[in-house]
Write a protein that holds these residues in place. Structure first.
Motif, mmCIF file in Angstrom:
data_model
loop_
_atom_site.group_PDB
_atom_site.id
_atom_site.type_symbol
_atom_site.label_atom_id
_atom_site.label_comp_id
_atom_site.label_asym_id
_atom_site.label_seq_id
_atom_site.Cartn_x
_atom_site.Cartn_y
_atom_site.Cartn_z
ATOM 1 N N LEU A 120 -15.862 -13.044 -4.749
ATOM 2 C CA LEU A 120 -14.885 -11.679 -4.085
ATOM 3 C C LEU A 120 -15.764 -11.371 -2.610
ATOM 4 C CD1 LEU A 120 -15.345 -7.969 -5.850
ATOM 5 C CD2 LEU A 120 -13.195 -9.522 -5.038
ATOM 6 N N TRP A 123 -14.844 -14.147 -0.677
ATOM 7 C CA TRP A 123 -12.742 -14.188 -0.573
ATOM 8 C C TRP A 123 -12.856 -13.568 0.680
ATOM 9 C CZ3 TRP A 123 -9.350 -10.431 -0.366
ATOM 10 C CH2 TRP A 123 -7.862 -10.591 -0.212
ATOM 11 N N PHE A 124 -13.361 -12.301 0.859
ATOM 12 C CA PHE A 124 -14.019 -11.530 2.520
ATOM 13 C C PHE A 124 -14.216 -13.084 2.562
ATOM 14 C CE2 PHE A 124 -12.644 -7.777 -0.222
ATOM 15 C CZ PHE A 124 -12.161 -7.674 -0.108
ATOM 16 N N ARG A 127 -11.254 -15.215 4.381
ATOM 17 C CA ARG A 127 -9.734 -14.336 4.017
ATOM 18 C C ARG A 127 -9.674 -14.923 5.118
ATOM 19 N NH1 ARG A 127 -6.752 -11.773 5.058
ATOM 20 N NH2 ARG A 127 -7.911 -9.928 6.318
ATOM 21 N N LEU A 150 -3.973 -15.085 -1.001
ATOM 22 C CA LEU A 150 -3.230 -13.724 -2.714
ATOM 23 C C LEU A 150 -2.067 -13.174 -1.500
ATOM 24 C CD1 LEU A 150 -6.902 -11.693 -3.637
ATOM 25 C CD2 LEU A 150 -4.688 -14.324 -4.451
ATOM 26 N N VAL A 152 -2.337 -12.125 1.529
ATOM 27 C CA VAL A 152 -2.537 -10.989 2.564
ATOM 28 C C VAL A 152 -2.244 -11.552 4.016
ATOM 29 C CG1 VAL A 152 -4.587 -9.291 3.261
ATOM 30 C CG2 VAL A 152 -3.842 -9.374 0.382
ATOM 31 N N ALA A 159 -8.102 -5.537 9.846
ATOM 32 C CA ALA A 159 -8.249 -5.747 8.582
ATOM 33 C C ALA A 159 -9.231 -7.040 8.722
ATOM 34 C CB ALA A 159 -6.953 -6.777 8.763
ATOM 35 N N PHE A 162 -12.138 -4.826 7.756
ATOM 36 C CA PHE A 162 -12.333 -4.031 7.193
ATOM 37 C C PHE A 162 -13.162 -5.013 6.044
ATOM 38 C CE2 PHE A 162 -10.833 -3.816 2.361
ATOM 39 C CZ PHE A 162 -10.721 -2.467 1.977
ATOM 40 N N ASP A 163 -13.226 -6.249 5.651
ATOM 41 C CA ASP A 163 -13.651 -7.466 5.158
ATOM 42 C C ASP A 163 -15.126 -7.791 5.581
ATOM 43 O OD1 ASP A 163 -11.129 -8.532 4.770
ATOM 44 O OD2 ASP A 163 -10.625 -10.442 5.774
ATOM 45 N N PRO B 2 -5.705 -0.976 2.294
ATOM 46 C CA PRO B 2 -5.767 -2.308 3.128
ATOM 47 C C PRO B 2 -5.192 -2.925 2.053
ATOM 48 C CG PRO B 2 -7.804 -1.114 3.124
ATOM 49 C CD PRO B 2 -6.968 -0.578 1.794
ATOM 50 N N PRO B 3 -3.985 -3.869 2.349
ATOM 51 C CA PRO B 3 -3.384 -4.666 1.226
ATOM 52 C C PRO B 3 -4.259 -6.198 0.820
ATOM 53 C CG PRO B 3 -2.673 -5.947 3.608
ATOM 54 C CD PRO B 3 -3.818 -4.251 4.092
ATOM 55 N N GLN B 4 -5.531 -5.990 1.539
ATOM 56 C CA GLN B 4 -7.051 -6.758 0.709
ATOM 57 C C GLN B 4 -6.688 -6.250 -0.567
ATOM 58 O OE1 GLN B 4 -6.699 -6.290 3.687
ATOM 59 N NE2 GLN B 4 -8.612 -6.570 5.190
ATOM 60 N N ARG B 7 -3.957 -5.686 -3.323
ATOM 61 C CA ARG B 7 -3.939 -7.393 -4.216
ATOM 62 C C ARG B 7 -4.958 -7.435 -5.408
ATOM 63 N NH1 ARG B 7 0.840 -10.354 -1.130
ATOM 64 N NH2 ARG B 7 1.158 -8.530 -0.394
ATOM 65 N N LEU B 8 -6.077 -6.965 -5.027
ATOM 66 C CA LEU B 8 -7.035 -8.072 -5.689
ATOM 67 C C LEU B 8 -7.092 -6.871 -6.819
ATOM 68 C CD1 LEU B 8 -10.399 -7.944 -3.376
ATOM 69 C CD2 LEU B 8 -9.432 -9.876 -5.106
ATOM 70 N N ILE B 11 -4.759 -8.124 -9.582
ATOM 71 C CA ILE B 11 -5.164 -8.996 -10.190
ATOM 72 C C ILE B 11 -6.732 -9.612 -11.522
ATOM 73 C CG2 ILE B 11 -6.893 -11.664 -9.814
ATOM 74 C CD1 ILE B 11 -5.852 -11.816 -7.347
ATOM 75 N N PHE B 12 -7.459 -8.050 -10.643
ATOM 76 C CA PHE B 12 -8.165 -7.519 -11.899
ATOM 77 C C PHE B 12 -7.991 -6.773 -12.614
ATOM 78 C CE2 PHE B 12 -11.590 -8.846 -8.200
ATOM 79 C CZ PHE B 12 -12.501 -9.164 -9.464
#
Lengths: 400, 148
Positions: A120, A123-124, A127, A150, A152, A159, A162-163, B2-4, B7-8, B11-12
């Motif tokens: 995770l 990924w963030f 991304r 994925l 996005v 965005a 947020f990550d 948020p779209p992130q 999506r996660l 998947i989970f």
């Protein structure tokens, strides 16, 4: 096991061993497992330092530490699976979970750490790059990057912000998870009441701090090697910060191990004599020479010298190279001394056996070498596929 | 959301469903019937042929040896500790026999002098004590504290 191997071991027994203790059950593969997970936990904690304490100097190693942790985490369970003989037995621990067994819970700790923490966070962190790379590359690489987004594709400021927030949250969950991943290995050894070499409440804590030391040293070493190969000047500010944290980690680790020794010596339980003979006999080279002298005292001395005295940049750099290798040797033998050492003496406290490492075979030296080199190969692939070299602009270099 | 995150979560969620389904498919039906193991395993294990006979089954036929052993220092030991597994012999004495251990090599496994053995445990320096003779030349086989 062939008869000649067993005969050789029986001939080397000194004093009295119970029949089921003569040949060791836990081999070099079980040594590798805590060594590899320790590197994972240590590398992750290093990455977390940058995040939690906002240490800008460590920024160049942040992504490197994350993908190092991932590479070694992928390889970490393989020694255990190889040791099982029937690797698919691990599946049983997942479909019939046993919540009172520390070993059976490993699969869940591992999956939690892999999926919820490391993948995770990576990924963030990547991304935004996945989106950019999926546009800038062609062929299968572009396709894989696109899958990894994925779907996005939003890389607007909000965005990405947020990550970053998500990464900080994962780090907060990740640090105790890293402690759990490696602390539980120490917990398993520390809980074996019948074995005085292992049975200590300090064991999980010692494992965690030795993991931090080994992880920082590994990332430092990989950073040094990758900069040399890429012909990039070494970032001394980053290396000095790594060296400082390595030194602090070492001090705590050394103090804890020292406390363990002092407590054992003072308590002088009935097992003390055999453990004293073990350390001064069969474990002398691996414990006193490799773990204590090469792996602990020399690195602490050199790193301490850098903290206390004015040392020129080229000398500091040479010291970081040396310490990077020495710590890997020291921590590997620390795991060796715990796993192998704990099986070399009889639980009757009246004798010693030996451990003979074969070259070939499922638990041989070649298999072990393969399992150590495998995460390095995975890391090389990741360094190519997920290049971590963002923001790698040194503020002070060797040339200055 | 948020779209992130969405999506996660998908998947989970899929992974969780996959785990539940694979547990449901792969867990043996008799698991947890009595405890944390396959209930059917009990029947499977009990149907395996046994190698060792019940402890006192030797006494049914070998009364003299049994009596001799029960009066000696080996009274707490099973006959099968020295003679090996005996179920096949108990089932059909004419088909299978027990092992007769070599008296010169077998006894010294436990009784040769070794400093790591308890001090009050009977131990001998083999060369000096036996002078090349078998133990059973002098000692009563099933009660070695008695001499012949």
């Amino acid at each position: 096991m062939d008869a000649a191997h067993l005969q050789h071991i029986i001939d080397s027994v000194v004093g009295y061993m119970y029949p089921n203790e003569t040949d060791l059950h836990w081999s070099i593969l079980i040594v590798l497992y805590p060594y590899l997970t320790g590197l994972v936990a240590g590398a992750f904690i290093l990455a977390s330092l940058e995040n939690v304490f906002a240490l800008r100097a460590l920024r160049p190693t942040y992504r490197l530490a994350l993908i190092t942790a991932l590479s070694f985490l992928i390889a970490a369970p393989l020694p255990l699976l190889a040791h099982l003989s029937h690797p698919f037995r691990f599946w049983e621990t997942l479909v019939t979970p046993h919540f009172k067994s520390a070993m059976a819970m490993f699969g869940f700790v591992y999956i939690w750490y892999l999926l919820v923490v490391l993948l995770l966070e990576i990924w963030f962190e990547y991304r935004r790059d996945f989106v950019v790379w999926s546009r800038n590359t062609t062929g299968w690489r572009s396709k894989v990057y696109r899958w990894m987004t994925l779907g996005v594709y939003d890389i607007s400021e909000s965005a990405v912000a947020f990550d970053e927030k998500a990464i900080r949250t994962i780090t907060v969950i990740g640090i105790p998870s890293a402690f759990m991943l490696h602390g539980y290995v120490g917990f398993i050894f520390g809980s074996i009441k019948a074995n005085p070499w292992w049975s200590s409440v300090l064991m999980p804590v010692i494992f965690i701090f030795s993991a931090i030391v080994s992880g920082i040293a590994l990332v430092m070493l990989i950073y040094l090697i990758s900069n040399s190969i890429r012909k990039v000047p070494q970032n001394m500010e980053c290396l000095d910060t790594l060296g400082r944290f390595l030194f602090y980690g070492f001090i705590v680790d050394f103090a804890l191990e020292g406390l363990d020794v002092i407590q054992r010596t003072y308590a002088a339980e009935e097992s003390f004599d055999i453990l004293y003979a073990l350390v001064h006999g069969r474990l002398f080279e691996t414990h006193i020479i490799f773990q204590l002298l090469i792996g602990t005292l020399i690195p602490i001395g050199l790193l301490g010298m850098i903290q206390m005295a004015k040392v020129t940049a080229p000398t500091r750099l040479a010291i970081y190279w040396l310490v990077g290798f020495a710590v890997q040797v020291g921590i590997f033998f620390m795991r060796w001394n715990v796993v192998i050492g704990g099986q070399l003496f009889s639980k009757s406290f009246r004798g010693f056996t030996i451990y003979k490492l074969n070259l070939v075979g499922r638990e041989g030296g070649l298999a072990a070498a393969f399992l150590v080199l495998l995460p390095v190969a995975i890391l090389i692939f990741f360094l190519w596929f997920l290049p971590p070299w963002k923001e790698d602009k040194p503020t002070t270099t060797l040339a200055e | 959301m948020p779209p992130q995150l969405s999506r996660l979560m998908i998947i989970f969620g899929l992974l969780a469903v996959l785990f539940i389904v694979s547990r449901w498919v792969a867990q043996p039906p008799s698991f947890n019937r009595y405890g944390h193991y396959r209930g059917d395993a009990l029947e499977e294990i009990s149907s395996i042929a046994t190698n060792y006979a019940a402890l006192n089954s030797c006494a049914d036929c070998h009364e003299d040896e049994w009596k001799q052993k029960s009066e000696g220092p080996h009274s707490k030991m099973s006959c099968q500790s020295c003679h090996g597994p005996g179920q096949a012999h108990v089932t059909d004495p004419s088909e299978a026999n027990i092992v007769l251990p070599a008296a010169d090599k077998f006894c010294v496994r436990c009784h040769s002098k070794n400093n790591s053995r308890p001090r009050n445990f009977p131990q001998i320096v083999v060369k000096e004590h036996t002078e090349g003779k078998k133990c059973t030349v002098c000692h009563l086989t099933h009660n070695p504290s008695e001499m012949k």
